[in-house]
Write a protein that holds these residues in place. Structure first.
Motif, mmCIF file in Angstrom:
data_model
loop_
_atom_site.group_PDB
_atom_site.id
_atom_site.type_symbol
_atom_site.label_atom_id
_atom_site.label_comp_id
_atom_site.label_asym_id
_atom_site.label_seq_id
_atom_site.Cartn_x
_atom_site.Cartn_y
_atom_site.Cartn_z
ATOM 1 N N ASP A 1 0.870 -1.172 0.000
ATOM 2 C CA ASP A 1 0.000 0.000 0.000
ATOM 3 C C ASP A 1 0.907 1.222 0.000
ATOM 4 O O ASP A 1 1.518 1.551 1.011
ATOM 5 C CB ASP A 1 -0.886 -0.026 1.246
ATOM 6 C CG ASP A 1 -1.797 1.204 1.349
ATOM 7 O OD1 ASP A 1 -1.649 2.126 0.527
ATOM 8 O OD2 ASP A 1 -2.636 1.236 2.263
ATOM 9 N N TYR A 2 1.009 1.904 -1.143
ATOM 10 C CA TYR A 2 1.928 3.032 -1.230
ATOM 11 C C TYR A 2 1.199 4.337 -1.563
ATOM 12 O O TYR A 2 1.715 5.214 -2.237
ATOM 13 C CB TYR A 2 3.040 2.770 -2.247
ATOM 14 C CG TYR A 2 2.629 2.129 -3.548
ATOM 15 C CD1 TYR A 2 2.135 2.878 -4.602
ATOM 16 C CD2 TYR A 2 2.759 0.749 -3.724
ATOM 17 C CE1 TYR A 2 1.768 2.288 -5.789
ATOM 18 C CE2 TYR A 2 2.390 0.148 -4.918
ATOM 19 C CZ TYR A 2 1.897 0.925 -5.945
ATOM 20 O OH TYR A 2 1.523 0.330 -7.130
ATOM 21 N N LYS B 1 0.111 6.385 0.880
ATOM 22 C CA LYS B 1 0.352 7.346 1.952
ATOM 23 C C LYS B 1 1.832 7.703 2.001
ATOM 24 O O LYS B 1 2.694 6.900 1.620
ATOM 25 C CB LYS B 1 -0.074 6.755 3.303
ATOM 26 C CG LYS B 1 -1.517 6.261 3.354
ATOM 27 C CD LYS B 1 -1.820 5.674 4.713
ATOM 28 C CE LYS B 1 -3.237 5.091 4.745
ATOM 29 N NZ LYS B 1 -3.357 3.873 3.958
ATOM 30 N N THR C 1 3.610 7.909 4.581
ATOM 31 C CA THR C 1 4.256 7.048 5.582
ATOM 32 C C THR C 1 4.028 5.573 5.260
ATOM 33 O O THR C 1 3.862 4.753 6.151
ATOM 34 C CB THR C 1 3.698 7.358 6.982
ATOM 35 O OG1 THR C 1 2.266 7.194 6.960
ATOM 36 C CG2 THR C 1 4.027 8.774 7.410
ATOM 37 N N TYR C 2 4.024 5.239 3.961
ATOM 38 C CA TYR C 2 3.631 3.886 3.580
ATOM 39 C C TYR C 2 4.558 2.804 4.125
ATOM 40 O O TYR C 2 4.119 1.692 4.403
ATOM 41 C CB TYR C 2 3.504 3.773 2.056
ATOM 42 C CG TYR C 2 4.797 3.690 1.298
ATOM 43 C CD1 TYR C 2 5.360 2.462 0.970
ATOM 44 C CD2 TYR C 2 5.465 4.837 0.875
ATOM 45 C CE1 TYR C 2 6.536 2.376 0.257
ATOM 46 C CE2 TYR C 2 6.637 4.758 0.164
ATOM 47 C CZ TYR C 2 7.174 3.526 -0.141
ATOM 48 O OH TYR C 2 8.348 3.442 -0.841
ATOM 49 N N GLN C 3 5.854 3.106 4.309
ATOM 50 C CA GLN C 3 6.744 2.075 4.827
ATOM 51 C C GLN C 3 6.367 1.691 6.254
ATOM 52 O O GLN C 3 6.367 0.508 6.605
ATOM 53 C CB GLN C 3 8.210 2.536 4.742
ATOM 54 C CG GLN C 3 8.710 2.603 3.314
ATOM 55 C CD GLN C 3 10.210 2.811 3.214
ATOM 56 O OE1 GLN C 3 10.692 3.367 2.250
ATOM 57 N NE2 GLN C 3 10.953 2.362 4.190
ATOM 58 N N GLU C 4 6.051 2.674 7.071
ATOM 59 C CA GLU C 4 5.623 2.386 8.433
ATOM 60 C C GLU C 4 4.266 1.680 8.440
ATOM 61 O O GLU C 4 4.051 0.715 9.184
ATOM 62 C CB GLU C 4 5.538 3.673 9.256
ATOM 63 C CG GLU C 4 6.873 4.362 9.503
ATOM 64 C CD GLU C 4 7.278 5.291 8.365
ATOM 65 O OE1 GLU C 4 6.648 5.227 7.287
ATOM 66 O OE2 GLU C 4 8.230 6.077 8.556
ATOM 67 N N GLU C 5 3.360 2.154 7.589
ATOM 68 C CA GLU C 5 2.010 1.575 7.528
ATOM 69 C C GLU C 5 2.048 0.100 7.122
ATOM 70 O O GLU C 5 1.293 -0.722 7.637
ATOM 71 C CB GLU C 5 1.152 2.354 6.528
ATOM 72 C CG GLU C 5 0.910 3.804 6.887
ATOM 73 C CD GLU C 5 -0.165 3.984 7.926
ATOM 74 O OE1 GLU C 5 -0.945 3.037 8.136
ATOM 75 O OE2 GLU C 5 -0.205 5.063 8.531
ATOM 76 N N ASN C 6 2.926 -0.253 6.183
ATOM 77 C CA ASN C 6 2.963 -1.609 5.659
ATOM 78 C C ASN C 6 3.567 -2.618 6.626
ATOM 79 O O ASN C 6 3.495 -3.820 6.389
ATOM 80 C CB ASN C 6 3.720 -1.640 4.327
ATOM 81 C CG ASN C 6 2.853 -1.186 3.179
ATOM 82 O OD1 ASN C 6 2.027 -1.916 2.665
ATOM 83 N ND2 ASN C 6 3.027 0.063 2.762
ATOM 84 N N GLN C 7 4.168 -2.156 7.705
ATOM 85 C CA GLN C 7 4.706 -3.081 8.708
ATOM 86 C C GLN C 7 3.636 -3.533 9.697
ATOM 87 O O GLN C 7 3.860 -4.465 10.463
ATOM 88 C CB GLN C 7 5.847 -2.419 9.484
ATOM 89 C CG GLN C 7 7.062 -2.118 8.634
ATOM 90 C CD GLN C 7 8.279 -1.813 9.477
ATOM 91 O OE1 GLN C 7 8.804 -2.694 10.143
ATOM 92 N NE2 GLN C 7 8.719 -0.573 9.459
ATOM 93 N N GLN C 8 2.474 -2.882 9.657
ATOM 94 C CA GLN C 8 1.405 -3.189 10.604
ATOM 95 C C GLN C 8 0.323 -4.036 9.927
ATOM 96 O O GLN C 8 -0.490 -3.517 9.169
ATOM 97 C CB GLN C 8 0.800 -1.888 11.146
ATOM 98 C CG GLN C 8 1.810 -0.904 11.711
ATOM 99 C CD GLN C 8 2.577 -1.468 12.891
ATOM 100 O OE1 GLN C 8 2.017 -2.178 13.736
ATOM 101 N NE2 GLN C 8 3.869 -1.149 12.959
ATOM 102 N N ASN D 1 4.274 -6.674 -0.489
ATOM 103 C CA ASN D 1 4.498 -6.765 0.956
ATOM 104 C C ASN D 1 4.703 -8.194 1.428
ATOM 105 O O ASN D 1 4.737 -8.455 2.639
ATOM 106 C CB ASN D 1 3.329 -6.128 1.726
ATOM 107 C CG ASN D 1 3.788 -5.416 2.984
ATOM 108 O OD1 ASN D 1 4.960 -5.059 3.120
ATOM 109 N ND2 ASN D 1 2.882 -5.197 3.921
#
Length: 274
Positions: free
Chosen positions: A33-34, A36, A38-45, A68
């Motif tokens: 999911d890119y 946002k 802050t997509y790198q942080e978002e994709n870890q959750q 991902n």
């Protein structure tokens, strides 16, 4: 049987659907999911424990469907990833390319110490991609594959991208047989270098993405015709330069093929290089 949507719902990227049959959990696609900043942080959750997923089914290689997977593996998923052979090959290339983009964004310079980043830490590294590739199990089109005693999978070609497939799951749900189809992205007919989408079998449920569902493709003009028209307007009638953005692996392939056909068929006058 329970189905939840964790991506590509009310947006385009990050395709990810969780199908639970009893205690067995299948993740259909695991896209990046890119959308946002802050997509790198978002994709870890993840909204579930990655270690709880038994199986991943990958419909095709595009990063918004596959990007991902290494994070899922890094955070504990240790099952198989089922896909077609071309999807496995293309996904491997695209995931390694993603790592290079992460490293570039992280600001790692040549010969710096491992893990020494001036920007955001990469979502995953080459090792995680290699661990992911080791989990790929490839299945041919239109060949039923028994996942376990209650679930079987068949991949049906849908065009769109080399290896792209709809995933048809036949499920024994407490004694009743049910079929559910996940189309992934569906291609169009008569598109250069890709097969036409095949009709899906009769199913009880169908999950389909509709990013361009409200648009109609032109039937009276091919890609070659449109390119000839644009090149003529921009470069011949009034000499200039034509810039064609090509950001997608499938569209770039079709563009190069169409340009080759145009020059092979001599649909444009010879170019004079200054």
């Amino acid at each position: 049987m329970k189905l939840t949507f964790w991506g590509a719902a009310q947006q385009v990227t990050g395709s990810m659907h969780l199908l639970e049959i009893g205690h067995y959990k299948i993740l259909i696609d695991c896209g990046l999911d890119y959308e946002k900043e802050t997509y790198q942080e978002e994709n870890q959750q993840f909204p579930f424990d990655p270690a709880s997923i038994n199986l991943v089914i990958l419909t095709h290689a595009h990063i918004d469907h596959s990007g991902n997977l290494p994070t899922l593996v890094r955070l504990g998923f240790d099952g198989q990833v089922l896909c077609t052979p071309p999807t496995a090959d293309l996904t491997s290339i695209l995931l390694f390319d993603s790592v290079e983009l992460f490293l570039r964004k992280a600001g790692r310079k040549p010969r710096t110490k491992r893990g020494n980043f001036s920007g955001p830490k990469p979502l995953y590294l080459h090792k995680h991609v290699m661990d992911t590739i080791d989990r790929f199990v490839t299945i041919a089109f239109n060949k039923p594959f028994k996942i376990n005693g209650d679930i079987s999978l068949t991949f049906v070609p849908v065009g769109h991208l080399l290896g792209a497939a709809a995933a048809i799951l036949t499920i024994n749900d407490q004694g009743a047989e049910k079929k559910i189809a996940f189309t992934g992205d569906i291609g169009r007919e008569n598109y250069p270098v890709l097969v036409n989408p095949e009709p899906l079998p009769e199913v009880d449920y169908i999950v389909s993405e509709a990013t361009y569902g409200g648009r109609m493709h032109t039937k009276d003009q091919t890609l070659e015709d449109r390119l000839v028209q644009e090149i003529t307007e921009a470069c011949i009638k009034s000499p200039g330069r034509l810039i064609i953005p090509a950001f997608s692996i499938g569209r770039t392939q079709s563009l190069v093929f169409a340009l080759n056909q145009i020059f092979t068929k001599k649909l444009l006058p010879p170019f004079r290089f200054l």
